[in-house]
Every structure is written in C-alpha cells, then in structure tokens.
Design an enzyme around this catalytic site. Sequence first.
Site, PDB file in Angstrom:
ATOM      1  NE  ARG A  45      -0.050   1.786   2.831  1.00  0.00           N
ATOM      2  CZ  ARG A  45       0.813   2.558   4.123  1.00  0.00           C
ATOM      3  NH1 ARG A  45       2.176   2.347   3.954  1.00  0.00           N
ATOM      4  NH2 ARG A  45       0.042   3.474   3.936  1.00  0.00           N
ATOM      5  CG  ASP A 235      -3.132   8.133  -1.560  1.00  0.00           C
ATOM      6  OD1 ASP A 235      -3.677   6.781  -1.988  1.00  0.00           O
ATOM      7  OD2 ASP A 235      -3.378   7.907  -0.557  1.00  0.00           O
ATOM      8  CG  ASN A 245      -3.355  11.165   2.575  1.00  0.00           C
ATOM      9  OD1 ASN A 245      -2.317  10.598   2.094  1.00  0.00           O
ATOM     10  ND2 ASN A 245      -2.908  11.921   3.526  1.00  0.00           N
ATOM     11  CE  LYS A 246      -4.796   5.511   3.797  1.00  0.00           C
ATOM     12  NZ  LYS A 246      -6.098   4.256   2.794  1.00  0.00           N
TER      13      LYS A 246
END
Length: 346
Positions: A45, A235, A245-246
Amino acid sequence: MIRNLYYEEQALMILNQNCLPEELVYERCERPEEVVAAIKGLKVRGAPLIGVTAAFGLAMAFSGYSGTGEARDVYFSRMKELFAATRPTAVNLFWALERMERVYRENHHLSPEELARRLCQEAQNLYKEDIRVNEAIGEQGQELLGEGSRVMTICNAGALATCGYGTALGVIRSAARRNKIEMVWACETRPVLQGSRLTVWELWQDKIPVTLLTDNMAGYTMSLGKVDAVITGADRIATNGDTANKIGTYSLAVLAKYHGIPFYVAAPLSTFDWNIKQGGEIPIEERSAEEVRTIKGSCLTVPVVDVFNPAFDITPEHLITAIICEKGIIRPPFGAAIKIWGREGE
C-alpha cells in the site's frame, strides 16, 4: 532501510504489511494475479509503492510469455487493465502503468525475451527513481521545520508506502538527521491502523521520537500548543491543489487551520493528476465494511450494521499551506504554480 519488494528469479517478493508490526513476512508472487491480490488486499500500500509494484507485476506477466503481434497487444492491454482496477484513487498507479505502456509500444516488435527484459528494466528504473525522488522531497521539506519541531502525521507516508525513505516521513527523516525533531505525533488512522502499525514501527526502527494518538485526540493535542506542523502524504493532487489522502486527512487540515498550524502535503510530481481540475473529480475508493466492523478478526459492533468506509477524503487547497515535491516547495495560489511545476516535470 527495509526492502518492501524485490524481484528475483522471475518472482516478486513483497513485504506483507498486514503482518506488521508483529511479524516481518515476505511473500513470493509468481503470477501477475498474485500481485493484483496483494495490492487489493493492502499487503502492498501507499500510492508510490502501489505504482511500482504494479509495474513489476506487469513485467512479470511477460516473463515466459511467447505471444506476438496482435495477440500480444491484446494481452498487454488486459494485464494493464487488471492492475489499473486495483486501487482507483492512487494516481501513481496509472502513471507507472503509462510508463510501462510507453516502453511496451516502443519495443513491441522485439522478441518476447527481449521485450520482457526491457519491461523488467523499466520497473527497476521506476523503483530506483522513487527512492531518489523521496530523498529529494525530504531535503526540500526539512527546510520548513525548525529545531525542536513537533510534527503530526496520519496514515503511513514513509518507507513502507514508497520504495524507500518516504514522502511525509522522508521530510521527518531528513529533519531528524539534523536534530530538528522533538516529537512526531502519529495518528493511529482508523480503520486499518496504518499509523499505529506502520508509522510508529518505522519511526521506532529509526529511533525518531514518536507518540501514538487516537485520531480523535488530534484537535486537543493541537489546542495544548504541542504541534508545530502537520505533514501528510497524498494519493492524488488535482491541478488546483485539492488533495486526496487517507481518510482523516481533511479533519487534520481543518483542525490545523483553526489552530494556526501549517499544514503541508509531501508528494512526488507523479502524484499530480494533470487531467483533473479540482478534488470533486477524484474517484474515492470505498472499501469493505469488515474493515470497520472488525479488528484482526474480532468484531467491534453489531455484526450486520451498515458501514460507510471511504478510504480517502479530499482536502481543499485553501487548507494547505504548501506542497512539498522533489523540485521544491509549491505555495499558493496553487493553480498557476502547479501548471508551471507540471511543465518543468515533463
């Protein structure tokens, strides 16, 4: 520094990050379908690492493949689409696959053996480039941190999310080498706990001071004056600076803005999507309900409760102080600046 993946004897060895921090487990992938499963299952990941892993998987698909002509073209397209469907938000995946396709198109007239060799070489090139880029991001970003910095981060944007060194953690590593880091506040990052499982483990290995927080402790910690900067990875970044992003990154950005704390995004130019104008166009992956209902097989709630589980959120550009990339620091207004940086990165 630990190796996330390496290619040997026509197989890809990957570090299964689901086993960390309890065990250091490498798994051998001998077929492209196994690499696809590893990416989907979060054994691998992090946007940069996903892209390079997919490149190796695509190269592996041609190891021992003897087809030629139109049949080979069809096979390449099928394999590329197989990898493209694994994680829709991480644009580095599509960037790496495009690099591989360029090499394929330039060399598809060659023998199967030579074509396979050149595809493998391009994957190796991507791997080495990523490490160099991350080290450059670290050097650029550490300039933003002063001595005694207390930095908050979320998820894992370190060596485990890249081919080595990291983006957000690359900045922290470079600053730590200059004795600038007093403390890293690592948000645990529900539901998959990349912060507690991976970021804490990485920093612990490097002897960088780290304190673990639950995600909902971030705001209070900021209010106590214990945070000097927030640094996250990305990302996908739109051309106006909006950043995917997360999940939880947006919340940190809002909290940082309220408390007057600089919020930095660290990412390579390959994370910019030059075809997307703003964050609303970025596809957001939704993952299994079981990630939220359970932790390591233990049920936390009513087993059949409905779950909303987006893996990412969008941080609007006006909440971002600066974007750190390998070429330097991008500051607002992001739209015009990103276009210039994009042309320079071509």
